[in-house]
Design a protein around this motif. Structure first.
Motif, PDB file in Angstrom:
ATOM      1  N   GLN A  41     -61.470  58.393  87.150  1.00 33.25           N
ATOM      2  CA  GLN A  41     -62.917  58.260  87.266  1.00 33.25           C
ATOM      3  C   GLN A  41     -63.237  56.931  87.913  1.00 33.25           C
ATOM      4  N   LYS A  45     -68.837  57.579  89.345  1.00 32.23           N
ATOM      5  CA  LYS A  45     -68.505  58.921  89.797  1.00 32.23           C
ATOM      6  C   LYS A  45     -68.005  59.768  88.634  1.00 32.23           C
ATOM      7  N   GLN A  46     -67.875  61.068  88.872  1.00 33.12           N
ATOM      8  CA  GLN A  46     -67.398  61.957  87.838  1.00 33.12           C
ATOM      9  C   GLN A  46     -65.888  61.837  87.676  1.00 33.12           C
ATOM     10  N   ASP A  48     -62.319  63.234  87.787  1.00 31.93           N
ATOM     11  CA  ASP A  48     -61.677  64.277  88.588  1.00 31.93           C
ATOM     12  C   ASP A  48     -60.210  64.436  88.214  1.00 31.93           C
ATOM     13  N   GLU A  90     -59.369  53.631  97.843  1.00 29.83           N
ATOM     14  CA  GLU A  90     -60.112  54.700  97.167  1.00 29.83           C
ATOM     15  C   GLU A  90     -59.394  55.254  95.937  1.00 29.83           C
TER      16      GLU A  90
END
Length: 122
Positions: A41, A45-46, A48, A90
């Motif tokens: 996470q 953001k959610q 994943d 990222e």
């Protein structure tokens, strides 16, 4: 109650590697471990799914980390490893271990670890 303890998070440079480990401890009433997974996470953001290791040895990995991350059973029975190579900025996120278990009562439960921070920078 199954408890998951994660380790191995920290800082890495772009292109570097980190290894996350998740060890499960708890009662001995486990009938089967259906899946061991890693989620992440990023801030704001959610959460994943990153990768899963299913009973029988089948593994799955998200497209964003395919070819760079590998999930595997650890040295000990109740340990799952996430080997992260070729890290990118990222990939920075908090990483969570997740285990899907069927207890001897035939009740299926999902357990989460507390999370470990991974920060990738130049």
């Amino acid at each position: 109650q199954v408890q998951l303890v994660e380790s191995g998070g920290g800082k890495a440079q772009i292109g570097g590697s980190l290894t996350l480990s998740c060890a499960a401890t708890g009662p001995g009433d486990i009938l089967s471990v259906n899946a061991r997974s890693w989620y992440r996470q990023a801030l704001g953001k959610q959460r994943d799914l990153v990768s899963s290791w299913y009973s029988g040895g089948f593994t799955d990995v998200s497209a964003s980390v395919k070819g760079r991350f590998t999930i595997a059973r650890g040295e000990y029975e109740n340990t799952v490893i996430l080997q992260m190579d070729g890290l990118k900025s990222e990939d920075t996120a908090e990483y969570f271990c997740n285990v899907n278990i069927t207890h001897q009562s035939y009740i299926r439960k999902v357990y989460w670890g507390q999370g470990v921070q991974v920060t990738v920078s130049s």
